[in-house]
Enzyme design. Structure first.
Site, mmCIF file in Angstrom:
data_model
loop_
_atom_site.group_PDB
_atom_site.id
_atom_site.type_symbol
_atom_site.label_atom_id
_atom_site.label_comp_id
_atom_site.label_asym_id
_atom_site.label_seq_id
_atom_site.Cartn_x
_atom_site.Cartn_y
_atom_site.Cartn_z
ATOM 1 N N LYS A 14 1.044 -1.087 -0.283
ATOM 2 C CA LYS A 14 0.106 0.118 0.121
ATOM 3 C C LYS A 14 0.902 1.400 0.004
ATOM 4 O O LYS A 14 0.576 2.447 -0.578
ATOM 5 C CB LYS A 14 -1.050 0.338 0.978
ATOM 6 C CG LYS A 14 -2.500 -1.130 1.250
ATOM 7 C CD LYS A 14 -2.958 -1.223 2.512
ATOM 8 C CE LYS A 14 -4.041 -1.463 2.204
ATOM 9 N NZ LYS A 14 -5.029 -1.406 3.772
ATOM 10 N N ASP B 214 -10.329 3.218 2.569
ATOM 11 C CA ASP B 214 -10.274 2.954 3.911
ATOM 12 C C ASP B 214 -11.563 3.848 4.728
ATOM 13 O O ASP B 214 -12.036 3.297 5.382
ATOM 14 C CB ASP B 214 -8.939 2.144 4.648
ATOM 15 C CG ASP B 214 -8.626 1.084 3.608
ATOM 16 O OD1 ASP B 214 -9.273 0.869 3.203
ATOM 17 O OD2 ASP B 214 -7.659 1.183 3.647
#
Ligand code: ATR
Length: 274
Positions: free
Chosen positions: A65, A102
């Site tokens: 990520k 997220d």
């Protein structure tokens, strides 16, 4: 056919292919979504060769990520602040665009499970300063939460977050007291997960109206949530964050924000419990 993949290392545990392929089927799209394991040292070359091979989108999971940000041509504001990208869309011109969904997943999960919760009603106390915390803070700030407190065993990690976001640092030893001021209490650590130590937090000072969320979803009902429910507090389980963070990804690639049917939620609950 649109080709999309989740990339990680390892990646076989990822529930994303199941979620996205269910939506691809539901919307009758000519697309396929698979899971591709990429070792860290091959990240850049393999993404570029997948794009050359026709891939137009990626979800990015552990441990890529952060590293994947290097090959993005553009990164949106939230992903920049969070410091991680979990969604890539490749434009028609071949530009690699990075996003982070997220925070959206965390907020949408609360809004779905507790529609009456008012984000402006008081402060949030977040326990933990790992990967998820920055995204949760980013999401909460977009909901105009009045104040955010963060506590973590390793204080320097919270201090690091405070360089980006306007948060208050709570000493780890003071977490039991800090509970008193929270309208929203969030466990963003791995504590309470199957195979991990329990989260030690005294809820006796928690306001009766406070909402308690856990990002741990294995088990779905963690000891924290059981304790909160036992004293009458509202609770939000963690699996929905995973389901909801997938929705803006799908929208970015296919132009439609999909819903989470009861069937899909139950299937994912079963898979997550395995
Ligand atoms: P990372 O920090 O590498 O991104 P993570 O899984 O996203 O990893 O985050 C783990 C979180 O759980 C951290 O907040 C971690 O606290 P530290 O920063 O002090 O490591 C927290 N955590 C994990 N095990 C813990 C334990 N035994 N006691 C307290 N906090 C713990």
């Amino acid at each position: 056919m649109k080709k999309i993949a989740v990339i990680g290392h390892p990646v076989s545990h990822s529930l994303s292919p199941f979620i996205h392929n269910a939506w691809i089927e539901e919307y009758r799209l000519n697309a396929k979504y698979d899971a591709v394991d990429i070792a860290p040292e091959n990240l850049k070359t393999q993404i570029r060769s997948m794009i050359a091979d026709g891939y137009v989108g990626f979800n990015v999971t552990i441990p890529h990520k952060i590293a994947v940000m290097d090959i993005c041509d553009t990164i949106d504001e939230s992903a920049k602040n969070i410091g991680a990208v979990n969604l890539i869309a490749v434009s028609r011109q071949g530009k690699i665009q990075g996003f982070n969904t997220d925070g959206f997943g965390f907020i949408a999960n609360i809004k779905t499970q507790k529609p009456s919760f008012d984000f402006s009603s008081g402060a949030a106390l977040i326990i933990g300063a790992g990967g998820a915390t920055r995204a949760i803070i980013d999401g909460l700030m977009q909901q105009n939460i009045p104040e955010i407190y963060v506590t973590n065993r390793t204080r320097s990690k919270v201090a690091d977050i405070a360089k980006t976001y306007n948060i208050n640092i709570v000493d780890w030893e003071q977490r039991h007291r800090a509970v008193k001021n929270a309208a929203l209490l969030v466990n963003a650590t791995s504590l309470g997960m199957v195979g991990q130590p329990p989260l030690e937090i005294d809820l006796s000072r928690l306001s009766a109206n406070a909402l308690v969320c856990d990002i741990v979803y294995k088990p779905l009902m963690t000891d924290l949530l059981l304790a909160a429910a036992a004293q009458g507090n509202g609770i939000v389980t963690g699996l929905g964050m995973l389901l909801h963070q997938a929705r803006p990804s799908f929208k970015k690639w296919f132009g439609v924000l999909p819903d989470i049917s009861d069937k899909l939620r139950m299937e994912i609950e079963q898979k997550a419990a395995q």
